[in-house]
Design an enzyme around this catalytic site. Sequence first.
Site, PDB file in Angstrom:
ATOM      1  N   HIS A  24      -2.813  20.352  13.369  1.00 44.68           N
ATOM      2  CA  HIS A  24      -3.902  21.215  12.905  1.00 44.68           C
ATOM      3  C   HIS A  24      -4.868  20.474  11.988  1.00 44.68           C
ATOM      4  O   HIS A  24      -5.763  21.101  11.425  1.00 44.68           O
ATOM      5  CB  HIS A  24      -3.330  22.437  12.189  1.00 44.68           C
ATOM      6  CG  HIS A  24      -2.510  23.308  13.078  1.00 44.68           C
ATOM      7  ND1 HIS A  24      -3.041  24.377  13.770  1.00 44.68           N
ATOM      8  CD2 HIS A  24      -1.197  23.250  13.423  1.00 44.68           C
ATOM      9  CE1 HIS A  24      -2.090  24.958  14.478  1.00 44.68           C
ATOM     10  NE2 HIS A  24      -0.961  24.287  14.293  1.00 44.68           N
TER      11      HIS A  24
ATOM     12  N   GLU B 281       1.643  -4.638   5.891  1.00 46.55           N
ATOM     13  CA  GLU B 281       1.819  -5.854   5.096  1.00 46.55           C
ATOM     14  C   GLU B 281       2.363  -7.000   5.942  1.00 46.55           C
ATOM     15  O   GLU B 281       2.094  -8.170   5.659  1.00 46.55           O
ATOM     16  CB  GLU B 281       2.760  -5.574   3.919  1.00 46.55           C
ATOM     17  CG  GLU B 281       2.692  -6.611   2.824  1.00 46.55           C
ATOM     18  CD  GLU B 281       3.383  -6.166   1.556  1.00 46.55           C
ATOM     19  OE1 GLU B 281       2.789  -6.334   0.478  1.00 46.55           O
ATOM     20  OE2 GLU B 281       4.523  -5.652   1.638  1.00 46.55           O
TER      21      GLU B 281
ATOM     22  N   LYS C 159      -2.614  -9.189  -7.181  1.00 41.28           N
ATOM     23  CA  LYS C 159      -1.718  -9.251  -8.344  1.00 41.28           C
ATOM     24  C   LYS C 159      -2.247 -10.238  -9.376  1.00 41.28           C
ATOM     25  O   LYS C 159      -2.234  -9.978 -10.582  1.00 41.28           O
ATOM     26  CB  LYS C 159      -0.313  -9.657  -7.904  1.00 41.28           C
ATOM     27  CG  LYS C 159       0.460  -8.593  -7.150  1.00 41.28           C
ATOM     28  CD  LYS C 159       1.839  -9.112  -6.796  1.00 41.28           C
ATOM     29  CE  LYS C 159       2.659  -8.073  -6.063  1.00 41.28           C
ATOM     30  NZ  LYS C 159       4.005  -8.575  -5.699  1.00 41.28           N
TER      31      LYS C 159
END
Length: 430
Positions: A292, A271, A403
């Site tokens: 792994h 951000e 938003k």
Amino acid sequence: MRVDLGNALSTTPGVSESSLERLDEQVAAAHETIEEGRENAEHGYAALNLPDTADPDAIRSAVEPFDAPEAVVTVGIGGSALGAATLSSALAEPSDPDAYYLDNVDPERVTRLLSTLDLSETVVNVVSRSGTTAETLSNFLVVREAMDDAGVDWTDRTFVTTGEEGNLRNLAEKHDLPSLPVPDGVPGRFSALSTVGLAVAAIQGHDLDALLAGARAESERLSGSLFESPAYAYGAASYALANRGALTNAMMPYAEDLEYFAEWFAQLWAESLGKDGLGQTPARALGATDQHSQLQLYRAGPRDKLVTLVRPTERADRGIPETDLEGLSYLGGSSLGELLDAEFEATEASLAAAGVPNVRVEIDAVDERGLGELLYGMEAACVLYGELAGVSTFTQPAVEWGKRAARGLLGGGDFEEADAVSEKTSLVVE
């Protein structure tokens, strides 16, 4: 905090020591800008003053009414939750109140969590600077309804952390709720060492003074040279490597207690630095588990990665029992800690042998002081990177766009961003 850049010096991509020395002139200039911003408590830079401006006594006083709850639920999103989650997960002891985070609006997850809690023994911490964050306020309304349905007076079990104005501030004043202020000039993702991040740690009984002391110690090491500051060394090397093609930064702590730290780092890095077509994409991994699952890609995939390996040098240990199983006798008499350290060093060497840049970051222990050093160090590294890259580190315009679009879709206003949703191109395969 200690940073070892050795395995990033002769790799592909890589950065030479001489190029770091040349970059150090830019670091000196960036440091002057940062120090001026701190001195004037400018927006964003004020976050680097938190070791001295945060008030642990005020935080402890605010949460004092909630003595020994069974659980604490933080209702927040992004920076309003990740810092607190990093601290509570890293420092948790069996006797601590359980800490939960409603940082998403997944209805099944919310319903499942509320059904498992004794709400009469649960503290709710609602965190939003603006007091208008849709996800946070929606979840809080659901939690409040659940408390009412359970016959619990929510006003006795709730405190808020918010700005000077807004819905939550009005709610706190109306119901005389305990409250904490969100500090001015501190973006959410930089707020782990403030009221936003420290309240849950206080409820759990952790040492806020030691957390801030660790951060203060790292703050005092900031200087005009990357060769004198671990935080600046990490930020400058990450910037230089990104410029050379290492556009992914895989954060890989070798301690399960630091798994949430990698999530916190991902928000901080993404951000803050993802602006103007620039930035370095954070990836989250856990050692030794992801040796792994992800190491194959890091070692043999595209040469576009920096791997950051983080570990404590001191930890509690547990011995590995002797065994007569064929091929495993060498493990007997050693310990899980020794095995984990061997895995760390083997991964480091494996990456270096393949020419993949990697940086070692160490703290003494996953305790309050060590976490204060680590969190502050990464914040300062991020700010330096932003200065070197010339991006607006403390803004998040792309987040705000989303938003507004969501609010418009829900009828919360007339936002042109919401119109883009109906313009979506579809190619559906069923």
